[in-house]
Design a protein around this motif. Structure first.
Motif, PDB file in Angstrom:
ATOM      1  N   GLN A 425      31.261  18.608  51.585  1.00  0.00           N
ATOM      2  CA  GLN A 425      30.366  18.567  50.578  1.00  0.00           C
ATOM      3  C   GLN A 425      29.293  19.696  50.768  1.00  0.00           C
ATOM      4  O   GLN A 425      28.863  20.411  49.772  1.00  0.00           O
ATOM      5  CB  GLN A 425      29.956  17.226  50.103  1.00  0.00           C
ATOM      6  CG  GLN A 425      28.943  17.189  48.733  1.00  0.00           C
ATOM      7  CD  GLN A 425      29.940  17.832  47.735  1.00  0.00           C
ATOM      8  OE1 GLN A 425      31.050  17.451  47.327  1.00  0.00           O
ATOM      9  NE2 GLN A 425      29.553  18.274  46.595  1.00  0.00           N
ATOM     10  N   GLU A 426      28.605  19.556  51.904  1.00  0.00           N
ATOM     11  CA  GLU A 426      27.522  20.529  51.930  1.00  0.00           C
ATOM     12  C   GLU A 426      28.286  22.018  51.955  1.00  0.00           C
ATOM     13  O   GLU A 426      27.468  22.836  51.582  1.00  0.00           O
ATOM     14  CB  GLU A 426      26.969  20.157  53.448  1.00  0.00           C
ATOM     15  CG  GLU A 426      25.934  19.000  53.555  1.00  0.00           C
ATOM     16  CD  GLU A 426      25.345  18.635  54.765  1.00  0.00           C
ATOM     17  OE1 GLU A 426      24.033  18.674  54.880  1.00  0.00           O
ATOM     18  OE2 GLU A 426      26.314  18.577  55.911  1.00  0.00           O
ATOM     19  N   ARG A 427      29.430  22.069  52.806  1.00  0.00           N
ATOM     20  CA  ARG A 427      29.887  23.322  52.921  1.00  0.00           C
ATOM     21  C   ARG A 427      30.091  23.908  51.258  1.00  0.00           C
ATOM     22  O   ARG A 427      29.909  24.970  51.089  1.00  0.00           O
ATOM     23  CB  ARG A 427      31.211  23.391  53.736  1.00  0.00           C
ATOM     24  CG  ARG A 427      30.868  23.037  55.084  1.00  0.00           C
ATOM     25  CD  ARG A 427      32.328  22.718  55.843  1.00  0.00           C
ATOM     26  NE  ARG A 427      32.243  22.367  56.999  1.00  0.00           N
ATOM     27  CZ  ARG A 427      33.080  21.947  57.890  1.00  0.00           C
ATOM     28  NH1 ARG A 427      34.241  21.917  57.668  1.00  0.00           N
ATOM     29  NH2 ARG A 427      32.843  21.517  59.013  1.00  0.00           N
ATOM     30  N   LYS A 428      30.779  22.988  50.496  1.00  0.00           N
ATOM     31  CA  LYS A 428      31.108  23.577  49.180  1.00  0.00           C
ATOM     32  C   LYS A 428      29.570  23.802  48.358  1.00  0.00           C
ATOM     33  O   LYS A 428      29.818  24.611  47.551  1.00  0.00           O
ATOM     34  CB  LYS A 428      31.862  22.363  48.382  1.00  0.00           C
ATOM     35  CG  LYS A 428      33.118  22.263  49.067  1.00  0.00           C
ATOM     36  CD  LYS A 428      34.032  21.187  48.276  1.00  0.00           C
ATOM     37  CE  LYS A 428      35.365  20.977  48.727  1.00  0.00           C
ATOM     38  NZ  LYS A 428      36.020  19.835  47.957  1.00  0.00           N
ATOM     39  N   GLU A 429      28.621  23.053  48.676  1.00  0.00           N
ATOM     40  CA  GLU A 429      27.372  23.377  47.849  1.00  0.00           C
ATOM     41  C   GLU A 429      27.057  24.860  48.373  1.00  0.00           C
ATOM     42  O   GLU A 429      26.184  25.458  47.407  1.00  0.00           O
ATOM     43  CB  GLU A 429      26.393  22.376  48.303  1.00  0.00           C
ATOM     44  CG  GLU A 429      26.701  21.119  47.664  1.00  0.00           C
ATOM     45  CD  GLU A 429      25.912  19.873  47.931  1.00  0.00           C
ATOM     46  OE1 GLU A 429      24.939  19.989  48.982  1.00  0.00           O
ATOM     47  OE2 GLU A 429      25.914  18.587  47.595  1.00  0.00           O
ATOM     48  N   LEU A 430      27.367  25.210  49.587  1.00  0.00           N
ATOM     49  CA  LEU A 430      26.854  26.575  49.953  1.00  0.00           C
ATOM     50  C   LEU A 430      27.786  27.511  49.504  1.00  0.00           C
ATOM     51  O   LEU A 430      27.715  28.687  49.946  1.00  0.00           O
ATOM     52  CB  LEU A 430      26.632  26.546  51.579  1.00  0.00           C
ATOM     53  CG  LEU A 430      25.498  25.579  52.001  1.00  0.00           C
ATOM     54  CD1 LEU A 430      25.542  25.598  53.643  1.00  0.00           C
ATOM     55  CD2 LEU A 430      24.233  26.296  51.827  1.00  0.00           C
ATOM     56  N   GLY A 431      28.702  27.261  48.548  1.00  0.00           N
ATOM     57  CA  GLY A 431      29.679  28.116  48.339  1.00  0.00           C
ATOM     58  C   GLY A 431      30.735  28.607  48.893  1.00  0.00           C
ATOM     59  O   GLY A 431      31.710  29.621  48.918  1.00  0.00           O
ATOM     60  N   MET A 432      31.234  27.978  50.200  1.00  0.00           N
ATOM     61  CA  MET A 432      32.068  28.254  50.963  1.00  0.00           C
ATOM     62  C   MET A 432      33.387  27.810  50.387  1.00  0.00           C
ATOM     63  O   MET A 432      33.553  26.595  49.893  1.00  0.00           O
ATOM     64  CB  MET A 432      32.008  27.448  52.366  1.00  0.00           C
ATOM     65  CG  MET A 432      30.638  27.896  53.160  1.00  0.00           C
ATOM     66  SD  MET A 432      30.607  27.056  54.758  1.00  0.00           S
ATOM     67  CE  MET A 432      28.769  27.313  55.227  1.00  0.00           C
ATOM     68  N   ILE A 433      34.585  28.550  50.625  1.00  0.00           N
ATOM     69  CA  ILE A 433      35.747  28.274  50.304  1.00  0.00           C
ATOM     70  C   ILE A 433      36.775  27.433  51.309  1.00  0.00           C
ATOM     71  O   ILE A 433      36.651  28.258  52.618  1.00  0.00           O
ATOM     72  CB  ILE A 433      36.430  29.490  49.628  1.00  0.00           C
ATOM     73  CG1 ILE A 433      35.713  30.023  48.395  1.00  0.00           C
ATOM     74  CG2 ILE A 433      37.993  29.239  49.369  1.00  0.00           C
ATOM     75  CD1 ILE A 433      36.273  31.528  48.291  1.00  0.00           C
ATOM     76  N   LEU A 434      37.246  26.623  51.034  1.00  0.00           N
ATOM     77  CA  LEU A 434      38.227  25.981  52.140  1.00  0.00           C
ATOM     78  C   LEU A 434      39.319  26.641  52.195  1.00  0.00           C
ATOM     79  O   LEU A 434      40.122  27.123  51.362  1.00  0.00           O
ATOM     80  CB  LEU A 434      38.560  24.425  51.850  1.00  0.00           C
ATOM     81  CG  LEU A 434      39.787  23.853  52.711  1.00  0.00           C
ATOM     82  CD1 LEU A 434      39.051  23.506  53.947  1.00  0.00           C
ATOM     83  CD2 LEU A 434      40.193  22.592  51.929  1.00  0.00           C
ATOM     84  N   LEU A 435      39.851  27.316  53.650  1.00  0.00           N
ATOM     85  CA  LEU A 435      40.916  28.131  53.706  1.00  0.00           C
ATOM     86  C   LEU A 435      42.148  27.166  53.467  1.00  0.00           C
ATOM     87  O   LEU A 435      42.056  25.756  53.597  1.00  0.00           O
ATOM     88  CB  LEU A 435      41.005  28.604  55.230  1.00  0.00           C
ATOM     89  CG  LEU A 435      39.774  29.355  55.817  1.00  0.00           C
ATOM     90  CD1 LEU A 435      39.923  29.966  57.125  1.00  0.00           C
ATOM     91  CD2 LEU A 435      39.752  30.740  54.797  1.00  0.00           C
ATOM     92  N   PRO A 436      43.230  27.754  53.204  1.00  0.00           N
ATOM     93  CA  PRO A 436      44.721  26.848  52.898  1.00  0.00           C
ATOM     94  C   PRO A 436      44.926  26.176  54.234  1.00  0.00           C
ATOM     95  O   PRO A 436      44.598  26.726  55.322  1.00  0.00           O
ATOM     96  CB  PRO A 436      45.545  28.225  52.683  1.00  0.00           C
ATOM     97  CG  PRO A 436      44.842  29.265  52.302  1.00  0.00           C
ATOM     98  CD  PRO A 436      43.412  29.099  52.891  1.00  0.00           C
ATOM     99  N   GLN A 437      45.322  24.741  54.150  1.00  0.00           N
ATOM    100  CA  GLN A 437      45.568  24.140  55.096  1.00  0.00           C
ATOM    101  C   GLN A 437      47.006  24.099  55.500  1.00  0.00           C
ATOM    102  O   GLN A 437      47.361  23.541  56.612  1.00  0.00           O
ATOM    103  CB  GLN A 437      44.887  22.750  54.682  1.00  0.00           C
ATOM    104  CG  GLN A 437      43.454  22.655  54.774  1.00  0.00           C
ATOM    105  CD  GLN A 437      42.919  23.216  55.666  1.00  0.00           C
ATOM    106  OE1 GLN A 437      42.648  22.351  56.547  1.00  0.00           O
ATOM    107  NE2 GLN A 437      42.463  24.213  55.888  1.00  0.00           N
TER     108      GLN A 437
END
Length: 490
Positions: A425-437
């Protein structure tokens, strides 16, 4: 994990200011007439008692393909090329009825093989009926470099190839190469004993690589048992790709001398760190060769990294297209074992994966995807050791140019944060995109991204088709893990 050296000579193809060199006899060749250059290369090969030449290209996976020809055919393989049946090679857009695929050797790439000195190796471009073949990964990168040059830029860089030395036991199971049974630490990175055990192998690699003109300046034991990394000097994007391919060819041959297999499989052991091919790069002026990533004296430090607006926009383009780029940076199913994300994902025996699962950029911090160790370059930590370098750099150019032309703002740089310790959640709040898994997720992102597909050119559809086929084959395969988990579950 060590940072690549600063660029000594940003190499620009056909620049009148910079010498291009070939490893044969350590002769340096100034831009001259093709015939004069050809004569010098041929005479150098003869003086080195070279008898045979390997005309080499790569398939869509980046795997080297070769034909061996006698030195007497030197002019033929430059002018006409060595002939191949294109339908026998992955991803060439050809069938058994297709006309011959002709591999024309690049005069600037001839290298004597130090471990087999009667043989020289040369990178080749593919032609069919006298026309450059668009399914050739090297031709495609040259196409993208031409587009980039027309806009006033060129791309320079270098890869840091990590790899394992492994052996097989009597049952065929893989294990790290460990002849003295001393490479067993849970944190073996830079370990003296592990390095000493492999010192002869690494010295051969460094010596041979430098005889081939790689500019290797250090090597080390990496984060996993049996894992090693080599660091090269920088060069232009085309020759950086050639260099990675030739390094992988060389290491496989040298490892045999020590009873080992050199593998660039991204993650051969589930409890150890995977292998990457970290890419350090910068954009330079196509005419002067000047690196344009560092901040100009008159320019405001927009993101606090000492990078120019051009560099920041280039990163913006890469981040915008990162999910599609991942299909190229991590081209096989096993590559996604490196980049798994989640609150409870087991990392490795050492405690870290050293691989980004979320897209970020920022300071000199190895938890970033795009790390800025210095204002003269960016490190992309996402590519797998299995990457096809020609395709990766082609899509890097496509996405980066999109960033420059559309002035894409990547958002604030992440500074001083251990990204791995942040919650999802913190990563998403910083605007980070999850790489394809997984591979299919990445391929679907590629299908929807016209910019990245444009970087692949004619190769795009063939690449997507092959990757979907790989995924389908994998999904039909029942793994031992599934049997253990499900056989008596209910």
């Amino acid at each position: 994990m060590t940072a690549i050296a600063m660029i000594k000579n940003p190499v620009i193809d056909n620049s009148e200011e910079i010498e291009e060199s070939t490893a044969i006899n350590n002769i340096k060749y100034m831009p001259e007439s093709d015939q004069d250059n050809r004569k010098k290369v041929f005479e150098g090969l003869k003086r080195q008692n070279v008898e045979f030449i390997l005309a080499q290209f790569v398939d869509i996976h980046g795997a080297p393909r070769v034909k061996q020809v006698p030195l007497d055919s030197f002019d033929d393989i430059i002018d006409k090329g060595a002939g191949f049946a294109g339908g026998a090679v992955w991803g060439m857009g050809m069938g058994p009825e297709s006309h011959d695929l002709m591999a024309r050797t690049d005069l600037e790439t001839f290298k004597q093989l130090p471990w087999q000195p009667n043989v020289a190796l040369a990178s080749s471009d593919l032609y069919v009926d006298g026309e450059a073949w668009p399914f050739c990964p090297r031709n495609n990168l040259k196409r993208m470099l031409k587009i980039m040059a027309e806009k006033g830029y060129t791309l320079n860089g270098g890869f840091e190839p990590e790899h394992f030395l492994v052996t097989r036991d009597d049952q065929g199971n893989l294990k790290p190469w460990d002849p003295l049974n001393i490479d067993s630490q849970p944190k073996p990175c830079y370990d003296f004993k592990g390095m000493c055990q492999s010192m002869d192998y690494l010295q051969d690699i460094m010596r041979y690589g430098n005889e081939m003109g790689f500019g290797i300046y250090q090597s080390d034991h990496e984060d996993a048992n049996g894992q090693y990394e080599i660091n090269f000097d920088w060069t232009n994007a085309l020759h950086a790709s050639d260099r990675l391919v030739h390094f992988r060819m060389m290491s496989g041959q040298v490892a045999r001398k020590y009873g080992a297999i050199a593998t660039f499989m991204a993650k051969p052991f589930e409890n150890m760190t995977g292998s990457g091919a970290h890419l350090h790069f910068h954009v330079a002026d196509a005419v002067t060769g000047k690196n344009i990533f560092p901040l100009a004296p008159s320019e405001k430090d927009w993101k606090g990294l000492g990078l120019s607006k051009t560099a920041i926009h280039y990163i913006g383009g890469l981040l915008k297209h990162i999910r599609a780029i991942t299909a190229v940076a991590s081209p096989h199913i096993n590559c996604y074992r490196r980049i798994q994300s989640g609150e409870f994902v087991y990392s490795s025996a050492s405690g870290y994966t050293w691989t980004p699962s979320f897209a970020s950029y920022g300071d000199n911090n190895r938890t970033q995807l795009f790390r800025c160790p210095d204002s003269n370059r960016i490190e992309d930590r996402s590519p797998s050791s299995m990457v096809n370098p020609y395709l990766l750099l082609a899509v890097n150019i496509a996405a980066g140019l999109d960033g420059i032309e559309n002035q894409i703002d990547p958002g604030d740089a992440i500074m001083g944060r251990n990204i791995w310790n942040l919650s999802i959640q913190e990563r998403k709040e910083l605007g980070m995109i999850l790489l394809p898994q997984n591979l299919m997720e990445a391929v679907e992102a590629l299908e929807e991204d016209d910019v990245v597909k444009g970087g692949l050119g004619a190769i795009a559809d063939e690449y997507i088709k092959l990757k979907k086929g790989e995924w389908g084959e994998f999904m039909r395969h029942v793994t031992p893990w599934e049997v253990r988990r499900s056989l008596t579950l209910l």
